[in-house]
Design a protein around this motif. Structure first.
Motif, PDB file in Angstrom:
ATOM      1  N   ARG A 106       0.831  -1.207   0.000  1.00  0.00           N
ATOM      2  CA  ARG A 106       0.000   0.000   0.000  1.00  0.00           C
ATOM      3  C   ARG A 106       0.864   1.254   0.000  1.00  0.00           C
ATOM      4  N   ASP A 110       0.586   4.010  -3.023  1.00  0.00           N
ATOM      5  CA  ASP A 110       0.029   5.333  -2.727  1.00  0.00           C
ATOM      6  C   ASP A 110       0.899   6.016  -1.677  1.00  0.00           C
ATOM      7  N   GLU A 112       0.975   8.981  -0.806  1.00  0.00           N
ATOM      8  CA  GLU A 112       0.275  10.073  -0.119  1.00  0.00           C
ATOM      9  C   GLU A 112      -0.669   9.554   0.964  1.00  0.00           C
ATOM     10  N   SER A 113      -0.746   8.246   1.155  1.00  0.00           N
ATOM     11  CA  SER A 113      -1.659   7.710   2.161  1.00  0.00           C
ATOM     12  C   SER A 113      -1.204   8.142   3.552  1.00  0.00           C
TER      13      SER A 113
END
Length: 125
Positions: A106, A110, A112-113
Motif C-alpha cells: 500500500r 500510494d 500520499e496515504s
C-alpha cells in the motif's frame, strides 16, 4: 510351491523367535494363565501352537491407549503436528508477515496515504 513353503517356514521361525524372546523379557508378574517357565517350555516345544497360545492366552494385556509393558505405563503422547496448518504459532507469524507485506505494498502504491512514511527533506547545502 517351494518358494511359498520357504516363505511360510521363515514366517513360522520368525514368529517362534519373537514369542521366545517375548516370554523371556516379560516380567513374571504380568504373564497370564501359567508361570513364565511353563510358558517358555510350551513355546519352545510346540513352536507354532505354543507361539499362538502365548500371543492369545499368555501375553500381558495393555491398558487401552498405552504402548509399553513396564509397570509405569506411558500414556499416549500428544500427536505431532504434521502440517503447518496445525501449528498456531506458525499461522500467527504467517498472518503478521502477510499484513506487513500488504502494508508495504500500500505504501509503494500510494505514497500520499496517511500511514505512508514521509520522506525527509534533503539538507540544504
Amino acid at each position: 510351491m517351494v518358494i511359498i513353503r520357504g516363505v511360510i517356514t521363515l514366517l513360522v521361525i520368525g514368529l517362534w523367535l519373537y514369542c521366545v524372546l517375548d516370554v523371556i523379557t516379560t516380567e513374571p508378574a504380568r504373564i497370564r494363565n501359567m508361570p513364565k517357565l511353563l510358558w517358555l517350555l510350551v513355546v519352545i516345544l510346540l513352536p507354532t501352537a505354543g507361539s499362538l497360545l502365548w500371543l492369545i492366552a499368555g501375553r500381558p494385556r495393555l491398558p487401552k491407549g498405552y504402548t509399553t509393558y513396564t509397570d509405569q505405563a506411558v500414556p499416549p503422547r500428544e500427536p505431532r503436528r504434521l502440517s503447518p496448518d496445525d501449528d498456531e504459532e506458525f499461522l500467527r507469524k504467517l498472518r503478521e508477515r502477510a499484513e506487513e507485506q500488504r502494508r508495504s505494498a500500500r505504501e509503494k502504491a500510494d505514497p500520499e496515504s496517511p500511514d505512508a512514511p514521509k520522506p525527509e527533506p534533503a539538507p540544504d547545502e
